[in-house]
Design a protein around this motif. Structure first.
Motif, short mmCIF file in Angstrom:
data_model
loop_
_atom_site.label_atom_id
_atom_site.label_comp_id
_atom_site.label_asym_id
_atom_site.label_seq_id
_atom_site.Cartn_x
_atom_site.Cartn_y
_atom_site.Cartn_z
N PHE A 42 0.84 -1.20 0.00
CA PHE A 42 0.00 0.00 0.00
C PHE A 42 0.87 1.25 0.00
CE2 PHE A 42 -3.23 -2.94 1.47
CZ PHE A 42 -4.42 -2.38 1.04
N THR A 43 0.43 2.27 -0.70
CA THR A 43 0.97 3.60 -0.53
C THR A 43 -0.21 4.55 -0.38
OG1 THR A 43 2.62 5.19 -1.34
CG2 THR A 43 1.11 4.25 -2.97
N ASP A 44 0.01 5.69 0.27
CA ASP A 44 -1.12 6.52 0.67
C ASP A 44 -1.81 7.23 -0.49
OD1 ASP A 44 -0.45 5.73 3.19
OD2 ASP A 44 0.27 7.67 3.89
N GLN A 45 -1.03 7.63 -1.51
CA GLN A 45 -1.58 8.45 -2.58
C GLN A 45 -1.15 7.93 -3.94
OE1 GLN A 45 -1.51 12.82 -1.67
NE2 GLN A 45 -0.11 12.20 -0.04
N ILE A 46 -1.99 8.19 -4.94
CA ILE A 46 -1.68 7.78 -6.30
C ILE A 46 -0.36 8.37 -6.77
CG2 ILE A 46 -2.38 8.08 -8.71
CD1 ILE A 46 -3.93 5.91 -7.52
N ASP A 62 2.30 8.55 -5.38
CA ASP A 62 3.45 7.77 -4.89
C ASP A 62 3.49 6.38 -5.52
OD1 ASP A 62 4.24 9.85 -3.24
OD2 ASP A 62 3.00 9.15 -1.57
N THR A 63 2.81 6.21 -6.64
CA THR A 63 2.79 4.90 -7.30
C THR A 63 4.18 4.41 -7.64
OG1 THR A 63 1.96 3.71 -9.23
CG2 THR A 63 2.41 6.03 -9.54
N GLN A 115 -2.76 -4.47 -15.01
CA GLN A 115 -3.51 -3.28 -14.61
C GLN A 115 -4.88 -3.31 -15.27
OE1 GLN A 115 -0.93 -0.30 -16.31
NE2 GLN A 115 0.04 0.15 -14.34
N LEU A 116 -5.81 -2.54 -14.71
CA LEU A 116 -7.05 -2.26 -15.42
C LEU A 116 -6.75 -1.17 -16.44
CD1 LEU A 116 -9.67 -2.26 -12.53
CD2 LEU A 116 -9.37 -4.00 -14.30
N ALA A 117 -7.33 -1.27 -17.63
CA ALA A 117 -7.03 -0.32 -18.70
C ALA A 117 -7.31 1.12 -18.26
CB ALA A 117 -7.85 -0.67 -19.94
N LYS A 118 -8.40 1.33 -17.53
CA LYS A 118 -8.74 2.69 -17.11
C LYS A 118 -7.72 3.24 -16.11
CE LYS A 118 -11.79 1.21 -13.35
NZ LYS A 118 -13.14 1.30 -12.74
N ASP A 119 -7.11 2.35 -15.31
CA ASP A 119 -6.12 2.79 -14.32
C ASP A 119 -4.79 3.14 -14.98
OD1 ASP A 119 -7.95 2.37 -12.33
OD2 ASP A 119 -7.10 0.45 -11.68
N SER A 120 -4.43 2.42 -16.01
CA SER A 120 -3.12 2.62 -16.62
C SER A 120 -2.97 4.01 -17.20
CB SER A 120 -2.87 1.56 -17.70
OG SER A 120 -3.77 1.70 -18.78
N LEU A 121 -4.09 4.66 -17.57
CA LEU A 121 -4.02 6.02 -18.08
C LEU A 121 -3.59 7.01 -17.00
CD1 LEU A 121 -7.26 6.10 -20.27
CD2 LEU A 121 -4.90 5.84 -21.04
N ASN A 122 -3.89 6.68 -15.75
CA ASN A 122 -3.56 7.59 -14.65
C ASN A 122 -2.22 7.28 -14.00
OD1 ASN A 122 -6.07 9.00 -14.79
ND2 ASN A 122 -7.06 7.33 -13.69
N ILE A 123 -1.85 6.01 -13.92
CA ILE A 123 -0.64 5.65 -13.18
C ILE A 123 0.53 5.26 -14.08
CG2 ILE A 123 -1.88 4.98 -11.11
CD1 ILE A 123 -1.72 2.13 -11.90
N GLY A 124 0.27 5.06 -15.39
CA GLY A 124 1.35 4.75 -16.31
C GLY A 124 1.93 3.37 -16.09
N VAL A 125 3.03 3.09 -16.79
CA VAL A 125 3.73 1.81 -16.67
C VAL A 125 5.22 2.08 -16.63
CG1 VAL A 125 1.95 0.48 -17.87
CG2 VAL A 125 3.76 1.56 -19.20
N PRO A 126 6.01 1.13 -16.12
CA PRO A 126 7.47 1.31 -16.14
C PRO A 126 8.00 1.35 -17.56
CG PRO A 126 6.82 -0.52 -14.72
CD PRO A 126 5.62 -0.14 -15.52
N TYR A 127 9.18 1.92 -17.73
CA TYR A 127 9.80 1.89 -19.05
C TYR A 127 11.15 1.19 -18.96
CZ TYR A 127 12.91 5.96 -18.19
OH TYR A 127 13.86 6.82 -17.72
N GLY A 128 11.75 0.93 -20.11
CA GLY A 128 12.91 0.06 -20.17
C GLY A 128 14.06 0.45 -19.29
N ALA A 129 14.46 1.73 -19.33
CA ALA A 129 15.62 2.16 -18.53
C ALA A 129 15.36 2.00 -17.04
CB ALA A 129 15.96 3.61 -18.85
#
Length: 267
Positions: A50-54, A56-57, A83-97
């Motif tokens: 858990f983290t308190d706020q989005i 801090d994802t 992820q849920l598709a609707k969530d990924s727009l807000n929290i993004g995903v990791p990238y390669g580097a």
């Protein structure tokens, strides 16, 4: 159970469940206090992070990735991020580097975006059962009714049976009943002073609280500040120096922004 009455069938099922829960595979897992790194968690465990706020994802997801990295092997080379598709727009995903800074090859990571919470839970259970998967991370930004205690118990049993760990990343301060072995509260921490520029950030750090489960003896600490090193996590002593596990200096490439662009991809 053909030929048994309803009462006998229920009694038989309860007995089988009791036997499963008494197996060492599902017993409460404690990490030896002499672990070579901050902790060396085995596979087959269900975690809640858990983290308190989005906002801090990055801290929560990178904490899960740091654990998952230790579980990758030639026999289990895959890591699944859902992820849920609707969530990924807000929290993004990791990238390669960012993945590489944690010692994870991007080619080993499969990212799934699903439309429905039930589909996400189904994908988690199916992936956990795959012997090539070291860990499944579900990054869930919004409350999900389908992920109740019964669902977490199924994930717990499936993880223990297959040896693949499950990390459920969630947000907010509310807690629900869960069958997870460990529950972590993870927040970003201030980085150490940069030796070359006092105004510049240094390597990534986390502030971590263990809310459920235990590591080592019951007298051990349940709250830490962590650095990232070549050997994984390392605790930070009060004076600010990291306790380095054998064979690893701090990674020079592990910058606070190394997890990548966490901004919305809607634009």
């Amino acid at each position: 159970m053909e030929g048994l009455s309803k009462h006998q069938a229920l009694a038989s099922l309860r007995a089988r469940i009791d036997m499963l829960e008494k197996r060492p595979l599902l017993a409460e897992r404690a990490i030896p206090s002499n672990a070579p790194a901050f902790f060396a968690l085995p596979g087959g465990i269900l975690h809640e992070i858990f983290t308190d706020q989005i906002r801090d994802t990055g801290a929560a997801l990178s904490f899960a990735l740091g654990h998952a990295r230790k579980l990758l092997s030639a026999e289990r080379p895959a890591l699944l991020l859902l992820q849920l598709a609707k969530d990924s727009l807000n929290i993004g995903v990791p990238y390669g580097a960012g993945l590489k800074s944690f010692g994870i090859e991007p080619d080993n990571v499969v990212i799934g975006r699903l439309e429905d919470p039930v589909d996400l839970l189904w994908a988690m259970e199916e992936a956990i059962a795959c012997r090539a998967v070291a860990a499944v991370i579900a990054d869930i930004a919004t409350p999900m009714k389908a992920l109740d205690f019964t669902a977490s118990r199924r994930l717990n049993l499936r993880s223990a049976a297959s040896g693949s760990s499950t990390f459920i990343v969630r947000y907010g301060r509310e807690r629900e009943a869960s069958a997870a072995h460990f529950r972590w509260r993870v927040l970003p921490a201030s980085s150490a002073p940069n030796p070359f520029d006092a105004r510049a950030p240094n390597g990534v750090r986390w502030h971590v609280q263990l809310e459920k489960g235990r590591l080592g003896s019951r007298r051990d600490a349940v709250e830490w500040t962590l650095d990232w090193t070549g050997n994984g996590f390392a605790t930070v002593e009060p004076q600010g120096d990291a306790t380095q596990p054998a064979g690893g200096a701090a990674l020079p490439g592990a910058h606070p922004a190394a997890m990548g662009d966490r901004l919305s991809q809607a634009g």
